[in-house]
Design an enzyme around this catalytic site. Structure first.
Site, PDB file in Angstrom:
ATOM      1  N   ASP A  83       0.855  -1.182   0.000  1.00  0.00           N
ATOM      2  CA  ASP A  83       0.000   0.000   0.000  1.00  0.00           C
ATOM      3  C   ASP A  83       0.890   1.229   0.000  1.00  0.00           C
ATOM      4  O   ASP A  83       1.811   1.343   0.813  1.00  0.00           O
ATOM      5  CB  ASP A  83      -0.939   0.028   1.199  1.00  0.00           C
ATOM      6  CG  ASP A  83      -2.115   0.978   0.970  1.00  0.00           C
ATOM      7  OD1 ASP A  83      -3.197   0.505   0.562  1.00  0.00           O
ATOM      8  OD2 ASP A  83      -1.935   2.201   1.182  1.00  0.00           O
ATOM      9  N   ASP A 105       5.292   2.231  -4.900  1.00  0.00           N
ATOM     10  CA  ASP A 105       4.414   2.827  -5.906  1.00  0.00           C
ATOM     11  C   ASP A 105       4.374   1.816  -7.048  1.00  0.00           C
ATOM     12  O   ASP A 105       5.356   1.651  -7.774  1.00  0.00           O
ATOM     13  CB  ASP A 105       5.002   4.157  -6.369  1.00  0.00           C
ATOM     14  CG  ASP A 105       4.274   4.768  -7.556  1.00  0.00           C
ATOM     15  OD1 ASP A 105       3.302   4.169  -8.057  1.00  0.00           O
ATOM     16  OD2 ASP A 105       4.693   5.852  -8.016  1.00  0.00           O
ATOM     17  N   ASN A 145      -4.476  -4.836  -7.619  1.00  0.00           N
ATOM     18  CA  ASN A 145      -5.711  -4.221  -7.122  1.00  0.00           C
ATOM     19  C   ASN A 145      -5.608  -2.711  -6.955  1.00  0.00           C
ATOM     20  O   ASN A 145      -6.628  -2.013  -6.975  1.00  0.00           O
ATOM     21  CB  ASN A 145      -6.080  -4.873  -5.781  1.00  0.00           C
ATOM     22  CG  ASN A 145      -7.149  -4.118  -5.034  1.00  0.00           C
ATOM     23  OD1 ASN A 145      -8.335  -4.232  -5.323  1.00  0.00           O
ATOM     24  ND2 ASN A 145      -6.738  -3.312  -4.049  1.00  0.00           N
ATOM     25  N   TYR A 158     -11.296   6.448 -15.855  1.00  0.00           N
ATOM     26  CA  TYR A 158     -11.312   5.186 -15.107  1.00  0.00           C
ATOM     27  C   TYR A 158     -11.792   4.044 -15.997  1.00  0.00           C
ATOM     28  O   TYR A 158     -11.215   2.949 -15.994  1.00  0.00           O
ATOM     29  CB  TYR A 158     -12.226   5.362 -13.896  1.00  0.00           C
ATOM     30  CG  TYR A 158     -12.398   4.153 -13.024  1.00  0.00           C
ATOM     31  CD1 TYR A 158     -11.393   3.740 -12.156  1.00  0.00           C
ATOM     32  CD2 TYR A 158     -13.600   3.445 -13.025  1.00  0.00           C
ATOM     33  CE1 TYR A 158     -11.563   2.642 -11.337  1.00  0.00           C
ATOM     34  CE2 TYR A 158     -13.787   2.348 -12.206  1.00  0.00           C
ATOM     35  CZ  TYR A 158     -12.766   1.941 -11.369  1.00  0.00           C
ATOM     36  OH  TYR A 158     -12.940   0.848 -10.551  1.00  0.00           O
ATOM     37  N   LYS A 214      -9.673   0.680 -16.991  1.00  0.00           N
ATOM     38  CA  LYS A 214     -10.169  -0.650 -16.642  1.00  0.00           C
ATOM     39  C   LYS A 214     -10.417  -1.498 -17.884  1.00  0.00           C
ATOM     40  O   LYS A 214     -10.255  -2.730 -17.853  1.00  0.00           O
ATOM     41  CB  LYS A 214     -11.436  -0.531 -15.801  1.00  0.00           C
ATOM     42  CG  LYS A 214     -11.198   0.021 -14.401  1.00  0.00           C
ATOM     43  CD  LYS A 214     -10.208  -0.841 -13.620  1.00  0.00           C
ATOM     44  CE  LYS A 214     -10.146  -0.486 -12.148  1.00  0.00           C
ATOM     45  NZ  LYS A 214      -9.140  -1.285 -11.420  1.00  0.00           N
ATOM     46  N   THR A 269     -16.814   0.761  -1.033  1.00  0.00           N
ATOM     47  CA  THR A 269     -15.455   1.134  -0.625  1.00  0.00           C
ATOM     48  C   THR A 269     -15.322   2.651  -0.665  1.00  0.00           C
ATOM     49  O   THR A 269     -16.263   3.369  -1.019  1.00  0.00           O
ATOM     50  CB  THR A 269     -14.405   0.524  -1.573  1.00  0.00           C
ATOM     51  OG1 THR A 269     -14.536   1.144  -2.861  1.00  0.00           O
ATOM     52  CG2 THR A 269     -14.587  -0.979  -1.709  1.00  0.00           C
TER      53      THR A 269
END
Length: 293
Positions: A38, A73, A100, A171, A175, A205
């Site tokens: 992360d 990163d 992810n 986005y 994707k 989320t």
């Protein structure tokens, strides 16, 4: 503890919160050692100085599992290589890569800045490519040395990338690119014992809260059992697939495929295109509606 992933080593990117955290905990619950990655950024991808991965590692270890923190990163080529090397050095190898990590900067297309476009494409698309590139190089080398691993890659696409989503042009493009990357990687890396699939998760989320009503949406952890199975040795015959997950509903996406066709046998004249193309469109199934349309 389940034995489904016993002895296997996994990297989960963006695993400090949300769906990634749920994946890391689920893989560990089934016996995998996990590199919990992360970068510590806000919803818009800005640095926060937080290290939520540490809490995830502590939770895994408290349950008797093995995990280490990684702050790479994922869209930095050298960082991604070092992350793969950390898994190998810490746990003796790498078997599973769950890509992810990501963030959103939603905007209508005509209001999207160049910086917003670049940032989202970078973290999602390059952030899938870089870890996959270095993990793939490792698996190829292992295969050539006679140590082929039952390697698994699970990428993260989205319904926004498969059907489109109003206000999420950047986005959605990223994707969709991930879905295409999944198809190619599955074909290229199969010879090394690697399967490559993608999920299109639905969950409440940070990325969905505030954008629309999420009260009825599935939980992040609802997606993770599917990821755990795809990461297992048992899933060796499943590759190049995109699977949508919405709570207890699992859907295998069809994606682009050849539909009705008309071969004129010669170069088209522009005035003939309209009638012929309209006939083909009438024979083809209607596209699914874009989200938000």
């Amino acid at each position: 503890m389940s034995k489904l992933l016993q002895g296997r080593v996994a990297i989960v990117t963006g695993a400090g919160r949300g769906i990634g955290r749920a994946h890391a905990l689920e893989l560990a619950r089934h016996g995998a050692a996990v590199v919990v990655n992360d970068f510590g950024v806000s919803l818009a991808g800005e640095g926060t100085g937080e290290s939520p991965a540490e809490a995830v590692v502590a939770e895994i270890e408290a349950a008797g599992g093995r995990a280490v923190v990684n702050g790479a990163d994922v869209a930095d080529f050298a960082d991604a290589e070092a992350m793969v090397r950390q898994a190998i050095d810490a746990f003796g190898g790498l078997d599973i890569l769950v890509n992810n990590a990501g963030f959103v900067r939603d905007r209508m297309l005509v209001n999207t800045s160049e910086e917003e476009w670049d940032a989202v494409i970078r973290v999602h698309l390059k952030g899938h490519f870089a870890p996959l590139r270095h993990a793939g190089a490792y698996w190829r080398a292992e295969s050539k040395e006679g140590r082929q691993r039952a390697a698994r890659v699970i990428n993260t696409s989205s319904g926004a990338g498969l059907q489109g989503s109003v206000g999420q042009a950047t986005y959605s493009a990223a994707k969709a690119g991930i879905a295409g990357l999944t198809l190619v990687a599955a074909q290229e890396m199969g010879r090394y014992g690697v399967t490559v699939n993608a999920i299109a998760p639905v969950a409440r989320t940070r990325m969905t809260e505030g954008a629309f009503d999420t009260s009825a949406m599935a939980l992040p952890e609802d997606n993770s059992p599917i990821v755990a199975w795809l990461a297992s040795v048992d899933a060796a015959d499943v590759t190049g697939r995109v699977i949508e997950i919405d709570g207890g509903k699992v859907t295998v996406e069809n994606g682009w495929s050849h539909g009705p066709a008309h071969d004129l046998g010669r170069r088209w004249d522009a005035v003939d295109v309209g009638p012929a193309l309209r006939d083909l469109l009438a024979a083809a199934p209607a596209p699914e509606p874009v989200y938000g349309a």
